[in-house]
Design an enzyme around this catalytic site. Sequence first.
Site, short mmCIF file in Angstrom:
data_model
loop_
_atom_site.label_atom_id
_atom_site.label_comp_id
_atom_site.label_asym_id
_atom_site.label_seq_id
_atom_site.Cartn_x
_atom_site.Cartn_y
_atom_site.Cartn_z
N TYR A 124 85.11 -111.14 -51.32
CA TYR A 124 86.08 -110.80 -52.36
C TYR A 124 85.89 -111.69 -53.59
CZ TYR A 124 87.52 -108.93 -48.02
OH TYR A 124 87.49 -108.30 -46.82
N LYS B 102 84.29 -103.68 -41.73
CA LYS B 102 83.92 -102.83 -42.89
C LYS B 102 82.40 -102.68 -42.99
CE LYS B 102 88.23 -104.02 -45.21
NZ LYS B 102 88.94 -104.92 -46.11
N VAL C 230 90.16 -111.66 -42.22
CA VAL C 230 91.32 -112.56 -42.17
C VAL C 230 91.65 -113.07 -40.77
CG1 VAL C 230 92.48 -111.84 -44.32
CG2 VAL C 230 92.97 -110.64 -42.18
N TYR D 235 91.54 -97.00 -40.10
CA TYR D 235 91.27 -98.30 -40.72
C TYR D 235 91.93 -99.44 -39.92
CZ TYR D 235 91.71 -102.13 -44.01
OH TYR D 235 91.68 -103.38 -44.58
N SER E 176 88.23 -107.53 -41.49
CA SER E 176 87.40 -106.89 -42.52
C SER E 176 85.90 -106.93 -42.22
CB SER E 176 87.64 -107.55 -43.87
OG SER E 176 88.89 -107.14 -44.36
O1 DON Z 1 93.98 -104.60 -44.26
C1 DON Z 1 94.12 -105.82 -44.12
O2 DON Z 1 94.74 -106.49 -44.91
C2 DON Z 1 93.45 -106.45 -42.93
N1 DON Z 1 93.41 -105.53 -41.83
C3 DON Z 1 92.03 -106.87 -43.23
C4 DON Z 1 91.91 -107.81 -44.40
C5 DON Z 1 90.77 -108.75 -44.30
O3 DON Z 1 90.23 -109.05 -43.27
C6 DON Z 1 90.40 -109.39 -45.57
N2 DON Z 1 89.37 -110.38 -45.33
N3 DON Z 1 89.25 -111.51 -45.59
#
Ligand code: DON
Length: 316
Positions: A243, A67, A261, A191, A64
């Site tokens: 978040y 982003k 993540v 994405y 993320s």
């Molecule tokens: O879409 C997802 O769930 C992962 N590619 C990215 C989520 C993420 O990194 C949330 N961050 N803490």
Amino acid sequence: MVDLAAIVADIGAEMAAAPERGVPAQYIPPLACVDPARFGMAVIEADGTCHLAGDADMPFSIQSISKVFALTMALGREGDRIWSRVGREPSGSAFNSIVQLETEHGIPRNPFINAGAIVVSDILLARHEPRELIGEMLRFIRTLAGDEDIFIDEAVARAEQQTGFRNFALANYMKAFGNLQNDPARALGVYFHQCSLALSCRQLAMAGRFLMRGGVNPETGFNIVSAERARRINALMLTCGHYDGSGEFAFRVGLPGKSGVGGGILAIAPGKASVAVWSPGLDAKGNSQLGKLALERLAARAGWSIFDAPVAEGAR
Ligand code: DON
């Protein structure tokens, strides 16, 4: 006088010995098997001085954190028009939550939750093919970092494609509200690939330099975005970058930051430093356990919280 080299070395040693390391993300199979003993940190000061600790040169999945770079591209291309399709408020919900989308008519709260980032992919896709856009994203981040070795981990992208049922649900739901212009699978393809960018802490901190420099790329002296937009991206990182853990991160660290993540966090001390930390073990909210702790200690010891009253250098 702040001795940054010593601070970074101390934090590296403290994190190597930390007992509570969290658990790597389990829902994306290639991330589940990354060794939780890993810890890396890179601090790049405004004058370009670089301080490294631990596994600072080991690439990891930035997830993320991408982003931030996608939002930067979308603002550069479409300007403030994007704000009719994505909000600027903290969600107070998990990164992959769908609940607010129903009452808020398919408009995601902010560009850093999954739904918001999928809308940003959709915006960037206008008049482009997914492969072309993915290539452009890769070139953009390589340019920001001044590093041609940055790559997209195709195995991670494939795993996200195969297991991203929540993201498919978010995209389809927003499509039903008319807030996706492309086929959901096309927006998601972009994405998933941006999330699969692999960077080391050193490369990530390099890529974040424009945010500590009022939008200016230090390599070229040209603006990536205007100073106003850089300030606003930092504001969104502070309020939405972790978040439902964003308030806690502001409370403990006091810097704009964006987590992923994969266990990485990019944090910006405006005018002072671009910082990347990585440790794959996550807390319950999906943010790096040791990454947060390392940044808390760095910000406190260097006096970098944006909420600190300015103190003359010699008086610290
Ligand atoms: O879409 C997802 O769930 C992962 N590619 C990215 C989520 C993420 O990194 C949330 N961050 N803490």
